[in-house]
Design a protein around this motif. Structure first.
Motif, PDB file in Angstrom:
ATOM      1  N   VAL A  28     -61.426   1.048  -1.836  1.00 28.37           N
ATOM      2  CA  VAL A  28     -60.537  -0.121  -1.785  1.00 28.37           C
ATOM      3  C   VAL A  28     -59.147   0.228  -1.258  1.00 28.37           C
ATOM      4  O   VAL A  28     -58.201  -0.544  -1.400  1.00 28.37           O
ATOM      5  N   GLY A  29     -59.027   1.406  -0.644  1.00 29.07           N
ATOM      6  CA  GLY A  29     -57.784   1.765   0.027  1.00 29.07           C
ATOM      7  C   GLY A  29     -56.754   2.517  -0.791  1.00 29.07           C
ATOM      8  O   GLY A  29     -55.645   2.760  -0.312  1.00 29.07           O
ATOM      9  N   ALA A  30     -57.082   2.905  -2.009  1.00 26.39           N
ATOM     10  CA  ALA A  30     -56.149   3.693  -2.822  1.00 26.39           C
ATOM     11  C   ALA A  30     -56.294   5.171  -2.445  1.00 26.39           C
ATOM     12  O   ALA A  30     -57.406   5.655  -2.233  1.00 26.39           O
ATOM     13  N   ASN A  31     -55.177   5.860  -2.364  1.00 28.53           N
ATOM     14  CA  ASN A  31     -55.175   7.268  -2.007  1.00 28.53           C
ATOM     15  C   ASN A  31     -54.640   8.089  -3.174  1.00 28.53           C
ATOM     16  O   ASN A  31     -53.550   7.827  -3.672  1.00 28.53           O
ATOM     17  N   ILE A  32     -55.402   9.079  -3.605  1.00 28.69           N
ATOM     18  CA  ILE A  32     -54.972   9.935  -4.705  1.00 28.69           C
ATOM     19  C   ILE A  32     -53.937  10.915  -4.162  1.00 28.69           C
ATOM     20  O   ILE A  32     -54.215  11.659  -3.226  1.00 28.69           O
ATOM     21  N   LEU A  55     -53.977  -0.890  -0.516  1.00 29.18           N
ATOM     22  CA  LEU A  55     -55.042  -1.461  -1.337  1.00 29.18           C
ATOM     23  C   LEU A  55     -55.571  -2.747  -0.701  1.00 29.18           C
ATOM     24  O   LEU A  55     -54.798  -3.615  -0.299  1.00 29.18           O
ATOM     25  N   SER A  56     -56.887  -2.867  -0.608  1.00 30.95           N
ATOM     26  CA  SER A  56     -57.506  -4.035   0.032  1.00 30.95           C
ATOM     27  C   SER A  56     -57.805  -5.171  -0.950  1.00 30.95           C
ATOM     28  O   SER A  56     -58.285  -6.226  -0.536  1.00 30.95           O
ATOM     29  N   ILE A  57     -57.549  -4.949  -2.224  1.00 31.02           N
ATOM     30  CA  ILE A  57     -57.765  -5.965  -3.243  1.00 31.02           C
ATOM     31  C   ILE A  57     -56.516  -6.042  -4.116  1.00 31.02           C
ATOM     32  O   ILE A  57     -55.714  -5.109  -4.121  1.00 31.02           O
ATOM     33  N   PRO A  58     -56.330  -7.136  -4.845  1.00 32.98           N
ATOM     34  CA  PRO A  58     -55.180  -7.211  -5.761  1.00 32.98           C
ATOM     35  C   PRO A  58     -55.242  -6.100  -6.815  1.00 32.98           C
ATOM     36  O   PRO A  58     -56.322  -5.647  -7.204  1.00 32.98           O
ATOM     37  N   PHE A  59     -54.065  -5.673  -7.276  1.00 30.26           N
ATOM     38  CA  PHE A  59     -53.991  -4.590  -8.257  1.00 30.26           C
ATOM     39  C   PHE A  59     -54.816  -4.902  -9.500  1.00 30.26           C
ATOM     40  O   PHE A  59     -55.506  -4.033 -10.025  1.00 30.26           O
TER      41      PHE A  59
END
Length: 91
Positions: A28-32, A55-59
């Motif tokens: 979903v586009g989050a990067n660690i 992020l491709s979706i709401p938090f």
């Protein structure tokens, strides 16, 4: 500098936990950007900081996605903004 969400993962140790949780984030586009993990006897604990600027979706959906994934794998996964985490851990 923007605040990074904190993701905590706790549960029975097993193979692939870091890879699986990281993959869910990446989907979903989050990067660690930072990670710390420890195994105590048979128990796994991990704290991750994630960049969610792409992020491709709401938090809120991201929080639910990780929580539901954790439930399906018998892991407790909590995701919160850094400010909330800090407020919870300040005396």
């Amino acid at each position: 500098m923007f605040k990074l969400p904190i993701i905590t993962v706790v549960g029975k140790d097993g193979k692939g936990i870091i890879a699986a949780v990281s993959a869910k984030c990446a989907e979903v586009g989050a990067n660690i950007v930072e990670i710390s993990q420890s195994v105590l006897k048979d128990y796994f604990a991990m704290i991750m900081l994630a960049d969610i600027s792409s992020l491709s979706i709401p938090f809120s959906e991201f929080v639910d996605l990780l929580s539901e994934y954790g439930n399906s794998k018998n892991l407790q996964i909590q995701t919160m903004h850094e400010d909330i985490f800090n407020a919870m851990h300040t005396i």
